[in-house]
Motif scaffolding. Structure first.
Motif, mmCIF file in Angstrom:
data_model
loop_
_atom_site.group_PDB
_atom_site.id
_atom_site.type_symbol
_atom_site.label_atom_id
_atom_site.label_comp_id
_atom_site.label_asym_id
_atom_site.label_seq_id
_atom_site.Cartn_x
_atom_site.Cartn_y
_atom_site.Cartn_z
ATOM 1 N N LEU A 180 62.325 68.370 23.406
ATOM 2 C CA LEU A 180 63.333 68.413 22.342
ATOM 3 C C LEU A 180 62.845 67.679 21.092
ATOM 4 O O LEU A 180 62.997 68.172 19.968
ATOM 5 N N ALA A 181 62.260 66.491 21.293
ATOM 6 C CA ALA A 181 61.765 65.724 20.147
ATOM 7 C C ALA A 181 60.678 66.490 19.410
ATOM 8 O O ALA A 181 60.680 66.546 18.170
ATOM 9 N N MET A 182 59.760 67.086 20.135
ATOM 10 C CA MET A 182 58.671 67.824 19.482
ATOM 11 C C MET A 182 59.193 69.056 18.745
ATOM 12 O O MET A 182 58.716 69.373 17.661
ATOM 13 N N THR A 183 60.186 69.722 19.305
ATOM 14 C CA THR A 183 60.788 70.870 18.611
ATOM 15 C C THR A 183 61.396 70.429 17.286
ATOM 16 O O THR A 183 61.192 71.070 16.250
ATOM 17 N N ALA A 184 62.120 69.322 17.303
ATOM 18 C CA ALA A 184 62.748 68.821 16.076
ATOM 19 C C ALA A 184 61.709 68.352 15.069
ATOM 20 O O ALA A 184 61.820 68.631 13.865
ATOM 21 N N ILE A 185 60.698 67.644 15.539
ATOM 22 C CA ILE A 185 59.635 67.156 14.637
ATOM 23 C C ILE A 185 58.903 68.323 13.996
ATOM 24 O O ILE A 185 58.652 68.321 12.787
ATOM 25 N N LYS A 186 58.567 69.329 14.790
ATOM 26 C CA LYS A 186 57.868 70.507 14.248
ATOM 27 C C LYS A 186 58.723 71.249 13.223
ATOM 28 O O LYS A 186 58.198 71.921 12.347
ATOM 29 N N ALA A 187 60.048 71.099 13.327
ATOM 30 C CA ALA A 187 60.957 71.718 12.352
ATOM 31 C C ALA A 187 61.155 70.824 11.130
ATOM 32 O O ALA A 187 61.929 71.154 10.232
ATOM 33 N N GLY A 188 60.456 69.674 11.104
ATOM 34 C CA GLY A 188 60.531 68.786 9.945
ATOM 35 C C GLY A 188 61.756 67.880 9.926
ATOM 36 O O GLY A 188 62.146 67.398 8.858
#
Length: 110
Positions: free
Chosen positions: A92-100
């Motif tokens: 979840l964290a990586m998905t959000a980070i990749k979305a900026g």
């Protein structure tokens, strides 16, 4: 004349115990601390649509979504708060980070 605080649009992943605790914190924070942002409870994310909607209605979330990806289609989201079981934090964290997006995450992160 003081400037109005900037808005910060929050997406919260998780509606069970920790999701309710974080929802309460967003609702109460300005009673305890001067907030540099106006915190908007934008979207609550959870797999059980009925339970998620009940929590959203109780704690003042504007919308619900079944997945983080669905919520991130709303480009106005500034912050993703992850309050789910530990084994889901990293993805979840990586998905959000990749979305900026900025990320708050319950421990452990990974």
């Amino acid at each position: 004349m003081p400037r109005a605080p900037r808005s910060l649009n929050v997406a919260l992943v998780g509606y069970a115990f920790m999701g309710k605790a974080h929802s309460n914190a967003y609702q109460q924070v300005e009673r305890f601390f001067p907030a540099p942002f106006r915190l908007n409870r934008q979207v609550l994310i959870g797999r059980n649509a009925q339970a998620c909607q009940e929590v959203a209605d109780t704690w003042g979330w504007q919308a619900t979504a079944a997945t983080l990806e669905e919520a991130l289609r709303d480009h106005s989201i500034d912050l993703v708060d992850i309050a789910t079981p530990n084994d889901s934090h990293y993805d979840l964290a990586m998905t959000a980070i990749k979305a900026g997006k900025h990320v708050l995450c319950e421990k452990p992160l990974a």
